[in-house]
Design an enzyme around this catalytic site. Sequence first.
Site, PDB file in Angstrom:
ATOM      1  N   ASP A  10      43.925  40.916  42.801  1.00 35.86           N
ATOM      2  CA  ASP A  10      43.292  39.608  43.021  1.00 35.86           C
ATOM      3  C   ASP A  10      44.163  38.796  43.973  1.00 35.86           C
ATOM      4  O   ASP A  10      45.289  38.423  43.636  1.00 35.86           O
ATOM      5  CB  ASP A  10      43.141  38.875  41.681  1.00 35.86           C
TER       6      ASP A  10
ATOM      7  N   ASP B 297      35.242  35.700  43.334  1.00 34.36           N
ATOM      8  CA  ASP B 297      35.609  34.754  42.281  1.00 34.36           C
ATOM      9  C   ASP B 297      35.425  33.346  42.876  1.00 34.36           C
ATOM     10  O   ASP B 297      34.346  32.733  42.721  1.00 34.36           O
ATOM     11  CB  ASP B 297      37.051  35.021  41.813  1.00 34.36           C
TER      12      ASP B 297
ATOM     13  N   LYS C 215      48.117  40.272  40.705  1.00 36.36           N
ATOM     14  CA  LYS C 215      47.996  39.200  41.691  1.00 36.36           C
ATOM     15  C   LYS C 215      48.754  39.606  42.952  1.00 36.36           C
ATOM     16  O   LYS C 215      49.893  40.087  42.863  1.00 36.36           O
ATOM     17  CB  LYS C 215      48.586  37.904  41.120  1.00 36.36           C
TER      18      LYS C 215
ATOM     19  N   GLU D  88      39.498  41.699  44.134  1.00 35.07           N
ATOM     20  CA  GLU D  88      38.952  40.374  43.818  1.00 35.07           C
ATOM     21  C   GLU D  88      39.350  39.356  44.882  1.00 35.07           C
ATOM     22  O   GLU D  88      40.527  39.220  45.220  1.00 35.07           O
ATOM     23  CB  GLU D  88      39.467  39.934  42.427  1.00 35.07           C
TER      24      GLU D  88
ATOM     25  N   LYS E  34      33.134  32.826  35.858  1.00 36.07           N
ATOM     26  CA  LYS E  34      33.932  31.887  35.062  1.00 36.07           C
ATOM     27  C   LYS E  34      33.017  30.739  34.664  1.00 36.07           C
ATOM     28  O   LYS E  34      32.394  30.118  35.530  1.00 36.07           O
ATOM     29  CB  LYS E  34      35.102  31.339  35.877  1.00 36.07           C
TER      30      LYS E  34
HETATM   31  O1  OSB Z   1      41.747  34.066  39.904  1.00 35.64           O
HETATM   32  O2  OSB Z   1      41.150  34.750  37.983  1.00 35.64           O
HETATM   33  C1  OSB Z   1      41.819  33.983  38.697  1.00 35.64           C
HETATM   34  C2  OSB Z   1      44.056  31.972  36.352  1.00 35.64           C
HETATM   35  C3  OSB Z   1      44.032  30.726  36.938  1.00 35.64           C
HETATM   36  C4  OSB Z   1      43.331  30.561  38.107  1.00 35.64           C
HETATM   37  C5  OSB Z   1      42.655  31.630  38.697  1.00 35.64           C
HETATM   38  C6  OSB Z   1      42.660  32.875  38.083  1.00 35.64           C
HETATM   39  C7  OSB Z   1      43.396  33.045  36.910  1.00 35.64           C
HETATM   40  C8  OSB Z   1      43.511  34.345  36.255  1.00 35.64           C
HETATM   41  C9  OSB Z   1      43.615  34.346  34.770  1.00 35.64           C
HETATM   42  O3  OSB Z   1      43.574  35.378  36.887  1.00 35.64           O
HETATM   43  C10 OSB Z   1      43.692  35.696  34.143  1.00 35.64           C
HETATM   44  C11 OSB Z   1      43.715  35.575  32.642  1.00 35.64           C
HETATM   45  O4  OSB Z   1      43.629  34.481  32.091  1.00 35.64           O
HETATM   46  O5  OSB Z   1      43.834  36.614  31.996  1.00 35.64           O
HETATM   47 MG    MG Z   2      40.400  35.534  40.549  1.00 38.07          MG
END
Ligand code: OSB
Ligand code: MG
Length: 384
Positions: free
Chosen positions: A191, A243, A166, A218, A267
């Site tokens: 991300d 995303d 992140k 991402e 998702k």
């Molecule tokens: O951006 O993918 C995302 C979790 C909460 C909100 C947004 C995101 C995420 C994650 C989760 O990145 C990653 C995981 O659960 O392994």
């Molecule tokens: Mg994401």
Amino acid sequence: MTFTIARIEASILELPLVRPFIVSFGTVRNTSSIVLKVYDTQGACGIGEMSAITMPVYKPEYTKGIWAVLNDVILPFLSGKSFAHPRDAEQALTFIRGHYFAKAAVSTALYDLYSRQRDESIIKTLAGTRMNLTVSRTISLYDDPARTLEEGQRYYDEGIRWIKLKIAPGRELKQVRTLVEHFPDAKIMVDANAGYEYNDDTIRIYQEMDEMGLFCFEQPLRWNDIVFHSKLQEQLRAPIALDESLDDVTVLRQALVIKSCRAANIKISRVGGFGEAIKIEEEARSAGMPVWVGGMMESPVGFHANLAFAARDGCSWPLDFLDSTILVDGFFDCFESNLYKINGDTIHLNAAAPGFGFSLNEKAIARYTGISSVHEAPTSTRAA
Ligand code: OSB
Ligand code: MG
């Protein structure tokens, strides 16, 4: 065969994380989902969930708002209705604009009901074929690269070779460089959760990360942008993956026209359920675009939904929703599963049990269950 919806039980479920998950929009301290139990007139039950964030910081939707639209509009509309297939229910809900998270709770519950009714695994219902899945792990957003490295090392030592980091403006270059230097054989992606504006600084920072050999970027830019993502993608070697911006198959088609991304995160909650997720996966597959299944810190219910969908052919990149299994306090106490087994960085699926193939430990779950509601179809309107 059709099924008629006789009763829907809804509840908010919040499981605490053992340590916070930090991303550019804030800090996540608990899962926040809505679980639906849908009963048909024969007494069969399907369980599904949507997983979201308690505040509208990822997308405009947030748990209490999703709760409102489910209870005010969607669940009363569904009560007493008959459908031949869950996708017909999804189609019937298209008159409601947006509210994809709420619709995902309905879709997943109805798919579970449908596969249980046919006594087949959800993997078969969703036409999944990939039974051995690789996992990735996500490192939180830290100021100090030493903490980034410490978390990365932990995953690396567990055998993880796909790592997602992140990032946010000013908290990226040092952190990424540290990871790349320490784990030259790992695939590293970043991300930003829509944390950057499209400007010269952002282009320079992303090009610098691109030079370091990252394999994917991402959602760098705003949650509702695809145009500037296209401009940024033009200037990068590694693929951008959408995303937040990727609401549905229409957005993917637009993104393909203007080349906003070269990979996609699906998702189930964000896109409104399995039906739309299948459309996105098929569209991406025919465009030769890799996709993977992402998560929102699901409870065990949504976790099973994600796993089942990830068995589809197009979902060729590793599972990106495993962090709830190590961050949710007592995750594995909440259920027993016949759907999967975890083995290092691999998950083996098993299509033997009907539906999602889990049984919930209702006592463990009850401790984390908040407000609940029941929607019952008047007996007179129930079809035979
Ligand atoms: O951006 O993918 C995302 C979790 C909460 C909100 C947004 C995101 C995420 C994650 C989760 O990145 C990653 C995981 O659960 O392994
Ligand atoms: Mg994401």
